[in-house]
Design an enzyme around this catalytic site. Structure first.
Site, PDB file in Angstrom:
ATOM      1  N   GLY A  12       0.806  -1.150  -0.075  1.00 56.66           N
ATOM      2  CA  GLY A  12      -0.007   0.022   0.092  1.00 56.66           C
ATOM      3  C   GLY A  12       0.855   1.211   0.125  1.00 56.66           C
ATOM      4  N   THR A  13       1.898   1.292  -0.443  1.00 63.07           N
ATOM      5  CA  THR A  13       2.724   2.585  -0.639  1.00 63.07           C
ATOM      6  C   THR A  13       2.139   3.625  -1.531  1.00 63.07           C
ATOM      7  OG1 THR A  13       4.230   1.776  -2.207  1.00 63.07           O
ATOM      8  CG2 THR A  13       4.914   1.398   0.273  1.00 63.07           C
ATOM      9  N   ASN A  14       1.521   2.893  -2.593  1.00 64.65           N
ATOM     10  CA  ASN A  14       0.851   3.965  -3.613  1.00 64.65           C
ATOM     11  C   ASN A  14      -0.312   4.542  -2.966  1.00 64.65           C
ATOM     12  OD1 ASN A  14       2.084   4.192  -6.403  1.00 64.65           O
ATOM     13  ND2 ASN A  14       2.254   1.988  -5.862  1.00 64.65           N
ATOM     14  N   ASN A 108      -4.792   2.541 -13.232  1.00 68.19           N
ATOM     15  CA  ASN A 108      -3.954   1.388 -12.732  1.00 68.19           C
ATOM     16  C   ASN A 108      -2.458   2.002 -12.906  1.00 68.19           C
ATOM     17  OD1 ASN A 108      -2.935  -1.301 -11.837  1.00 68.19           O
ATOM     18  ND2 ASN A 108      -2.430  -1.437 -14.020  1.00 68.19           N
ATOM     19  N   HIS A 110       1.498   0.700 -13.166  1.00 68.07           N
ATOM     20  CA  HIS A 110       2.193  -0.237 -13.417  1.00 68.07           C
ATOM     21  C   HIS A 110       3.859   0.016 -13.407  1.00 68.07           C
ATOM     22  CE1 HIS A 110       3.179  -4.407 -15.095  1.00 68.07           C
ATOM     23  NE2 HIS A 110       4.044  -3.668 -15.936  1.00 68.07           N
TER      24      HIS A 110
HETATM   25  C1  GAR Z   1       3.562  -1.515  -7.262  1.00 65.15           C
HETATM   26  O1  GAR Z   1       4.923  -1.579  -7.557  1.00 65.15           O
HETATM   27  C2  GAR Z   1       2.605  -1.284  -8.377  1.00 65.15           C
HETATM   28  O2  GAR Z   1       3.268  -0.391  -9.644  1.00 65.15           O
HETATM   29  C3  GAR Z   1       2.646  -2.777  -8.369  1.00 65.15           C
HETATM   30  O3  GAR Z   1       2.518  -3.492  -7.624  1.00 65.15           O
HETATM   31  C4  GAR Z   1       3.339  -2.719  -6.437  1.00 65.15           C
HETATM   32  C5  GAR Z   1       2.534  -2.282  -5.284  1.00 65.15           C
HETATM   33  O4  GAR Z   1       2.980  -1.769  -4.165  1.00 65.15           O
HETATM   34  N1  GAR Z   1       1.604  -3.139  -9.645  1.00 65.15           N
HETATM   35  C6  GAR Z   1       1.525  -4.206 -10.423  1.00 65.15           C
HETATM   36  O5  GAR Z   1       2.565  -4.434 -10.656  1.00 65.15           O
HETATM   37  C7  GAR Z   1       0.379  -4.212 -11.115  1.00 65.15           C
HETATM   38  N2  GAR Z   1       0.609  -4.954 -12.542  1.00 65.15           N
HETATM   39  P1  GAR Z   1       2.178  -0.951  -2.949  1.00 65.15           P
HETATM   40  O6  GAR Z   1       1.355  -2.061  -2.660  1.00 65.15           O
HETATM   41  O7  GAR Z   1       3.308  -0.793  -2.189  1.00 65.15           O
HETATM   42  O8  GAR Z   1       1.642   0.351  -3.643  1.00 65.15           O
END
Ligand code: GAR
Length: 208
Positions: A12-14, A108, A110
């Site tokens: 969940g950093t995003n 989304n 990516h």
């Molecule tokens: C992030 O790097 C995001 O871009 C990727 O998963 C990670 C989630 O990190 N998403 C994908 O690969 C989708 N195809 P987070 O949970 O710390 O935000």
């Protein structure tokens, strides 16, 4: 006020970058109405709780069909008056029904420069491993609108990140997050909330 519905599966950093952007005032007239996680143990749920954001687990395994899963997501987002769905590290597939319902209103993030290192099986750390194996000198992140095929929808924003000779998948992932993802995801939400994203076929233009 634009109500956001955030889909998560992991750390969940995003999600945190979105929360911080709202709290700092960068994202105005936006509120996170609900966080939906596909996994019960996701740390993203802790982040939501800490900021008093409603959260719920909607796991694909709990539904017999993709249509039933879509219905559960739609019902959740409708009950929270969601106007924009954001996949912020969401690693579960949704169906066409869900995408039809929110077409042009689901984005989304990516972790690569699409169309490189994307598509089925490219998620989390994998695009970074593949980028290093291939030997690219530049990678980055992409925010795009979601269409049924993986990572295929119209591109909203991209940001490049340099690959270093001594990078490991982990160091590259960290830098792509810090330098690209946490910036362009809030930026794309801001542009959407200001009505500045114009979708024409598969091309997105940003108006002044
Ligand atoms: C992030 O790097 C995001 O871009 C990727 O998963 C990670 C989630 O990190 N998403 C994908 O690969 C989708 N195809 P987070 O949970 O710390 O935000």
């Amino acid at each position: 006020m634009l109500n956001l519905g955030i889909l998560v599966s992991g750390g969940g950093t995003n999600l945190q970058a979105i929360i911080d952007s709202i709290e700092s005032g960068y994202l105005k007239d936006c509120s996170i109405a609900v966080v939906v996680s596909s996994r019960s143990g996701a740390f993203a749920l802790e982040r939501a709780k800490k900021h008093n954001i409603p959260s719920i687990v909607i796991s694909r395994k709990a539904y017999e069909s993709i249509e039933a899963y879509d219905d559960a997501l739609i019902q959740c987002f409708e009950s929270h008056g969601v106007g924009l769905v954001v996949m912020a590290g969401f690693l579960t597939m949704v169906g066409e029904k869900f995408i039809e319902k929110y077409r042009g209103r689901i984005m989304n993030i990516h972790p690569s420069l699409i169309p490189s290192f994307c598509g089925k099986g490219y998620y989390g750390i994998i695009p970074h491993q593949k980028a290093l194996e291939y030997g690219v000198k530049i990678t980055g992140a992409t925010v795009h609108f979601v269409e049924p095929e993986y990572d295929s929808g119209p591109i909203i924003l991209q940001k490049a990140v340099e690959v270093r000779d001594d990078d490991t998948p982990e160091t590259l992932q960290k830098r792509v997050m810090e330098e690209a993802e946490w910036k362009i995801l809030p930026q794309a939400i801001k542009l959407f909330s200001e009505g500045r994203l114009v979708l024409n076929g598969r091309k997105v233009t940003i108006t002044d």
